[in-house]
Design a protein around this motif. Structure first.
Motif, mmCIF file in Angstrom:
data_model
loop_
_atom_site.group_PDB
_atom_site.id
_atom_site.type_symbol
_atom_site.label_atom_id
_atom_site.label_comp_id
_atom_site.label_asym_id
_atom_site.label_seq_id
_atom_site.Cartn_x
_atom_site.Cartn_y
_atom_site.Cartn_z
ATOM 1 N N ALA A 182 0.726 -1.270 0.121
ATOM 2 C CA ALA A 182 0.075 0.008 0.097
ATOM 3 C C ALA A 182 0.810 1.187 -0.091
ATOM 4 C CB ALA A 182 -0.901 0.125 1.186
ATOM 5 N N ARG A 183 1.980 1.284 0.332
ATOM 6 C CA ARG A 183 3.030 2.288 0.406
ATOM 7 C C ARG A 183 4.267 2.214 -0.227
ATOM 8 N NH1 ARG A 183 4.160 3.229 6.686
ATOM 9 N NH2 ARG A 183 4.418 1.110 6.731
ATOM 10 N N ASP A 184 4.578 0.918 -0.644
ATOM 11 C CA ASP A 184 6.020 0.772 -1.114
ATOM 12 C C ASP A 184 5.710 0.176 -2.563
ATOM 13 O OD1 ASP A 184 6.824 1.356 1.475
ATOM 14 O OD2 ASP A 184 6.785 -0.871 1.998
ATOM 15 N N LYS A 185 6.831 0.432 -3.284
ATOM 16 C CA LYS A 185 6.787 -0.093 -4.671
ATOM 17 C C LYS A 185 8.323 -0.665 -5.295
ATOM 18 C CE LYS A 185 2.978 2.530 -6.436
ATOM 19 N NZ LYS A 185 2.357 3.273 -7.689
ATOM 20 N N LEU A 186 8.397 -1.441 -6.073
ATOM 21 C CA LEU A 186 9.674 -1.925 -6.788
ATOM 22 C C LEU A 186 9.389 -1.863 -8.153
ATOM 23 C CD1 LEU A 186 11.792 -3.896 -6.583
ATOM 24 C CD2 LEU A 186 10.281 -5.713 -7.248
ATOM 25 N N PHE A 187 10.479 -1.145 -8.783
ATOM 26 C CA PHE A 187 10.606 -1.127 -10.142
ATOM 27 C C PHE A 187 11.848 -1.753 -10.647
ATOM 28 C CE2 PHE A 187 8.637 2.685 -8.129
ATOM 29 C CZ PHE A 187 7.474 2.947 -9.049
ATOM 30 N N THR A 188 11.772 -2.079 -11.964
ATOM 31 C CA THR A 188 13.091 -2.815 -12.699
ATOM 32 C C THR A 188 13.422 -2.164 -13.884
ATOM 33 O OG1 THR A 188 11.586 -4.318 -13.746
ATOM 34 C CG2 THR A 188 12.436 -5.092 -11.381
ATOM 35 N N PHE A 189 14.372 -2.016 -14.199
ATOM 36 C CA PHE A 189 14.865 -1.265 -15.406
ATOM 37 C C PHE A 189 15.669 -2.579 -16.297
ATOM 38 C CE2 PHE A 189 15.146 1.887 -12.559
ATOM 39 C CZ PHE A 189 14.935 3.355 -13.234
ATOM 40 N N GLU A 190 15.023 -2.866 -17.522
ATOM 41 C CA GLU A 190 15.301 -3.638 -18.552
ATOM 42 C C GLU A 190 15.871 -3.216 -19.925
ATOM 43 O OE1 GLU A 190 12.611 -6.884 -18.324
ATOM 44 O OE2 GLU A 190 12.338 -6.843 -16.229
ATOM 45 N N LEU A 191 16.822 -4.118 -20.517
ATOM 46 C CA LEU A 191 17.040 -3.892 -21.895
ATOM 47 C C LEU A 191 16.404 -4.657 -22.644
ATOM 48 C CD1 LEU A 191 19.005 -2.036 -23.296
ATOM 49 C CD2 LEU A 191 20.550 -3.828 -23.371
ATOM 50 N N LYS A 192 15.323 -4.303 -23.440
ATOM 51 C CA LYS A 192 14.397 -4.960 -24.315
ATOM 52 C C LYS A 192 15.098 -5.106 -25.577
ATOM 53 C CE LYS A 192 11.045 -5.333 -21.448
ATOM 54 N NZ LYS A 192 10.722 -6.939 -20.860
ATOM 55 N N GLU A 193 15.354 -6.416 -26.311
ATOM 56 C CA GLU A 193 15.761 -6.605 -27.473
ATOM 57 C C GLU A 193 17.120 -5.995 -27.674
ATOM 58 O OE1 GLU A 193 12.780 -4.908 -30.212
ATOM 59 O OE2 GLU A 193 11.244 -6.504 -29.823
ATOM 60 N N GLY A 194 17.697 -5.909 -26.722
ATOM 61 C CA GLY A 194 19.139 -5.246 -26.767
ATOM 62 C C GLY A 194 19.609 -3.939 -27.171
ATOM 63 N N ARG A 195 18.123 -3.242 -26.958
ATOM 64 C CA ARG A 195 18.527 -1.571 -27.553
ATOM 65 C C ARG A 195 17.414 -0.830 -26.783
ATOM 66 N NH1 ARG A 195 16.050 -1.787 -33.759
ATOM 67 N NH2 ARG A 195 14.076 -2.813 -32.991
ATOM 68 N N ASN A 196 16.534 -1.233 -26.374
ATOM 69 C CA ASN A 196 15.549 -0.326 -25.694
ATOM 70 C C ASN A 196 15.369 -0.532 -24.170
ATOM 71 O OD1 ASN A 196 14.522 0.894 -28.160
ATOM 72 N ND2 ASN A 196 13.399 -1.120 -28.519
ATOM 73 N N VAL A 197 15.590 0.480 -23.352
ATOM 74 C CA VAL A 197 15.437 0.426 -22.081
ATOM 75 C C VAL A 197 14.187 0.828 -21.602
ATOM 76 C CG1 VAL A 197 16.421 1.543 -19.908
ATOM 77 C CG2 VAL A 197 17.842 1.205 -21.481
ATOM 78 N N GLU A 198 13.644 -0.095 -20.757
ATOM 79 C CA GLU A 198 12.262 -0.184 -20.272
ATOM 80 C C GLU A 198 12.110 0.033 -18.895
ATOM 81 O OE1 GLU A 198 9.250 -2.688 -22.178
ATOM 82 O OE2 GLU A 198 9.936 -1.985 -24.160
ATOM 83 N N LEU A 199 11.318 0.844 -18.202
ATOM 84 C CA LEU A 199 11.213 0.888 -16.852
ATOM 85 C C LEU A 199 9.759 0.130 -16.457
ATOM 86 C CD1 LEU A 199 11.861 1.618 -13.811
ATOM 87 C CD2 LEU A 199 11.019 4.093 -14.382
ATOM 88 N N GLU A 200 9.807 -0.583 -15.517
ATOM 89 C CA GLU A 200 8.389 -1.262 -15.258
ATOM 90 C C GLU A 200 8.289 -1.475 -13.752
ATOM 91 O OE1 GLU A 200 6.473 -5.629 -15.904
ATOM 92 O OE2 GLU A 200 8.385 -5.305 -16.980
#
Length: 472
Positions: free
Chosen positions: A370-388
């Motif tokens: 309810a108060r905390d969150k977890l985020f991951t940074f990933e490299l998709k297809e070897g070139r695009n950085v996505e934050l999820e």
């Protein structure tokens, strides 16, 4: 607190969007994908200053680049009903290529003037942001530390002739934090060595009921590992060419260890403890001078707190930091003494980056969705950085976290062991066309497994049973 962050065409990705938790936000992912970058932008949105140089747009995207942040506020002063007592203001900025700086959007200035946050004769937004803001601390992975405190705002002259209120940031190297920080002939911070000894002597003499030594002692005990508590010892004179008395710490296995001789990990804990105590006590004094009530929240931005720490300290540091931050005020300390789970007088917000599965495993009993969150940074297809943003899942231990989608390792073993086990699975499944040249036979795979796996590795029973079945 920082409620949201939106970054377009800046840094390693085309877009980052974060809806942040009110207490703890954990950011993890591979090196170079933007974790520290997000902390830098968060610092700017909250303080209006940069830790070093401003971040730059992606090349060729200067016109479309934008930074926006939503900041929750609670008014310190009574301005009647023109502005809600609590709410959110939005910081929006575009990159100015001529001066290589980020300019706040005109619409933001207009809203601030309209809503009474800034009087027309002052004509700029930072005056409002000081009254609505809270202290912000940045703990860098390289030992650098920074503090921004809105209660220490001072008028300064802008190029357009307006006088505005601004709060300067205090940027410390490790040496400056310990030995003192001076700027333009003024002492901004006496430093850990001076303040520690002064606070300790004041506490022993009983001269000041509000002196911070008891808080420092308590913070040290919380942040140090329970098996190796650091308690203040008696100050000592060490050097011929340095007349200062140096603080010492008493450890379970040694008493009177000078802080300058402590290990790298312990010096990191000592620095963090001092910075938090100094930042809070100075905020209280500055607020008293200017007639503001002290803030009920601090925002802490921490890069990789596990650096220099033994694994048993790694799984202790973040829960301990949350406990420390929740108990900085006297009211919170009294509440914590009777019921640690209900200590809420100080409401910290923490943004922390980490590469350590032990840090994430240590948060399993404490994470509140309810108060905390977890985020991951990933490299998709070897070139695009996505934050999820990821839903919080308990994986049970560090191995479970290593092989989860958060760290995405196939095996919590060496790369050689991972390849040997992958070949063993292919061999057992009859996928011989996928086997490497040096692992084409069962005997070759067995020899490689013997080379790279421990005798008690849990994969052995599965492999040996399959070998027995094959031979019969």
């Amino acid at each position: 607190m920082l409620r949201a962050l939106h970054i377009k065409d800046v840094g390693p990705a085309a877009r980052f969007d974060l809806e942040l938790g009110e207490r703890l936000n954990v950011l993890t992912g591979d090196n170079g994908l933007g974790k520290s970058f997000v902390l830098e932008v968060a610092w700017w949105v909250l303080t209006g200053t940069w830790l070093d140089r401003p971040v730059l747009p992606r090349r060729g995207m200067e016109e479309s680049a934008a930074i926006a942040g939503e900041v929750g506020y609670k008014r310190k002063l009574n301005w009647g009903e023109r502005v809600p007592r609590e709410g959110t203001y939005t910081v929006e900025a575009r990159f100015n290529r001529i001066v290589q700086q980020w300019d706040l959007e005109p619409s933001m200035r207009q809203r601030l003037l309209r809503d009474g946050w800034v009087s027309a004769h002052r004509g700029i937004e930072m005056a409002a942001r000081l009254e609505l803001a809270v202290p912000v601390v940045y703990v860098g992975v390289n030992g650098a530390l920074s503090l921004w405190d809105p209660a220490r705002g001072q008028p300064r002259e802008e190029a357009h002739g307006h006088r505005i209120a601004s709060a300067q940031a205090y940027h410390f190297s490790q040496q400056e934090l310990w030995n003192g920080l001076e700027r333009n002939g003024k002492t901004l911070c006496n430093g850990l060595i001076h303040d520690w000894v002064t606070w300790q002597l004041e506490a022993e003499a009983g001269d000041d009921a509000e002196q911070p030594f008891d808080l420092l002692r308590r913070v040290l005990q919380l942040l140090s590992h329970p098996d190796e508590p650091m308690n203040p010892g008696k100050p000592v004179r060490l050097y011929l060419d340095d007349v200062r008395r140096i603080p010492t710490i008493d450890l379970p296995y040694a008493a009177g260890v000078p802080v300058v001789h402590a290990s790298a990990g312990m010096r990191q804990i000592l620095s963090l403890s001092y910075l938090l105590v100094w930042a809070w006590t100075e905020h209280v004094q500055a607020s008293r001078i200017i007639g503001w009530p002290p803030a009920d929240r601090m925002v802490i931005l921490v890069e990789e707190p596990e650096v220099h720490l033994h694994p048993k300290w790694q799984r202790h540091i973040v829960p301990a930091l949350l406990q420390v931050l929740s108990g900085l005020t006297p009211a919170a300390q009294e509440t914590q003494a009777s019921d640690p789970e209900q200590a809420s007088a100080m409401r910290p917000q923490v943004l922390v980056t980490t590469h350590a599965p032990l840090v994430l495993a240590s948060l399993e009993p404490h994470f509140d969705s309810a108060r905390d969150k977890l985020f991951t940074f990933e490299l998709k297809e070897g070139r695009n950085v996505e934050l999820e943003e990821r839903p919080w899942t308990r994986y049970g231990d560090a191995v479970g976290w290593l092989t989860s989608e958060v760290f995405d390792l196939q095996e919590a073993r060496s790369p050689e062991a991972e390849r040997a086990i992958a070949a063993a699975y292919d061999f057992m499944a009859g996928r011989h066309e996928r086997l490497p040249e040096h692992l084409k036979t069962g005997d070759a795979i067995h020899a490689e497994l013997q080379r790279v796996l421990a005798d008690q590795d849990p994969f052995w029973p599965q492999w040996l049973f399959a070998q027995t079945e094959r031979q019969t």
